[in-house]
Design a protein around this motif. Structure first.
Motif: not given
Length: 355
Positions: A264-271, A313-319
């Motif tokens: 994803e452009p602009g996203v530094t990390l997936r965690a 992955e658990i359907k609770r997207p967070s930013n």
């Protein structure tokens, strides 16, 4: 898709839905915490107002959920612990209003409970509780403090000390909060091969961005850098090995698994933050540790905003948005922020004899 697979999915969705309903039972119905067989009477029942908010999101029922009891005066520790168990969330917070002069000097007194006990600090409860206090002050005043339009900063008086949370609006008027976490401390460095085995991975799945080291900005986490997003998405814990590993550790800490392969452009990390029995949708304390770790290993620059996406992955997207400043050899001013949205509110009823 086979009929068997469809049946499995339907069963899983029904189970998750029922678990969600039981988790928000406090919000949908007034909760009575009463001893078995003890009759209640209206004169002995006390009501405590709460709000259910979702943190690190602007969409209700996503992000990381939190119950905030807005005036917990009169609640004893046993009742707070019982309520925290009842909500079945990672954390529940309790606000203890004080007079304006005291709150200006010392901050708003807040206690944070998990289902298992009280903790001195956590990220999403701090941000979410500060957002609730800000909204209450702007509209009604909060407890003993009168209403005010000037609520750009809320200081929480937590067990770990004073934690300031500042609020600002973007070009569209959307309000975000940003907490300043305590100065980072650095702990043990962990063996890559050992950590890989805890997740059933090969050592080659872990990136060489820096050592896997425990960092604390209020709560300790070790950032585990993974090379590929596909590895993060399929991550699983080896429960037997993980249990044995933590049984040998002198200090308590958690693992925060991240990858720079975000897609994803602009996203530094997936965690992801997986525990033995569940997964955290958004981990604000760990995000501060990760921002510190990135800066220390020269992956990011001083005061660079790190956009972390978690809970997918658990359907609770967070930013989550985190940053830190480097002054010489020291890392200071670790800040973690995001948005908070209210989902529900209600009242819990307790018998006077409970405290």
């Amino acid at each position: 898709m086979t009929a068997t697979r469809e049946d499995e999915i339907v069963k899983m969705q029904r189970r998750d839905f029922l678990q969600a309903l039981s988790g928000v039972a406090v919000a949908m119905n007034s909760v009575a915490i009463a001893r078995a067989g003890e009759a209640s009477s209206p004169s002995r029942v006390r009501r405590f107002h709460f709000m259910h908010v979702d943190v690190f999101t602007s969409t209700p029922l996503s992000g990381n959920p939190l119950y905030v009891f807005t005036d917990a005066r009169g609640l004893c520790e046993a009742a707070m612990q019982a309520l925290a168990r009842e909500t079945r969330l990672y954390e529940t917070t309790f606000i203890f209003p004080r007079d304006a002069a005291t709150e200006r000097e010392r901050g708003v007194s807040v206690r944070i409970f998990t289902p298992d006990g009280e903790i001195p600090f956590a990220g999403h409860p701090t941000l979410g509780t500060a957002a609730v206090i800000r909204n209450l002050r702007r509209i009604h005043g909060s407890g003993l403090v009168p209403a005010t339009e000037n609520a750009s900063e809320i200081i929480l008086d937590l067990k770990i000390g004073k934690v300031p949370v500042s609020f600002s609006a973007d070009a569209s008027g959307n309000i975000s909060g940003e907490m300043t976490q305590v100065a980072p401390t650095f702990g043990a460095v962990h063996d890559k091969a050992t950590i890989a085995q805890l997740y059933g991975l090969a050592s080659s799945d872990i990136a060489d961005d820096g050592p896997i080291q425990t960092v604390s900005t209020g709560l300790p986490f070790a950032t585990v850098p993974l090379k590929r997003l596909s590895v993060l998405e399929s991550l699983r814990i080896d429960h037997e090995k993980m249990t044995a590993f933590f049984a040998q550790q002198h200090d308590k800490f958690g693992f925060y698994c991240v990858t720079r392969d975000t897609g994803e452009p602009g996203v530094t990390l997936r965690a992801r933050c997986l525990n033995l029995n569940n997964e955290d949708p958004a981990t604000g304390a760990a995000a501060g540790c990760a921002a510190t770790w990135l800066l220390r290993n020269e992956i990011t620059s001083s005061n660079q905003v790190v956009h972390i996406r978690q809970g997918i992955e658990i359907k609770r997207p967070s930013n989550i948005f985190a940053r830190a400043i480097k002054e010489g050899d020291k890392i200071v001013n670790v800040r973690v922020g995001g948005r908070t949205v209210q989902s529900m509110e209600g009242d819990a009823e307790l018998l006077a004899s409970e405290c």
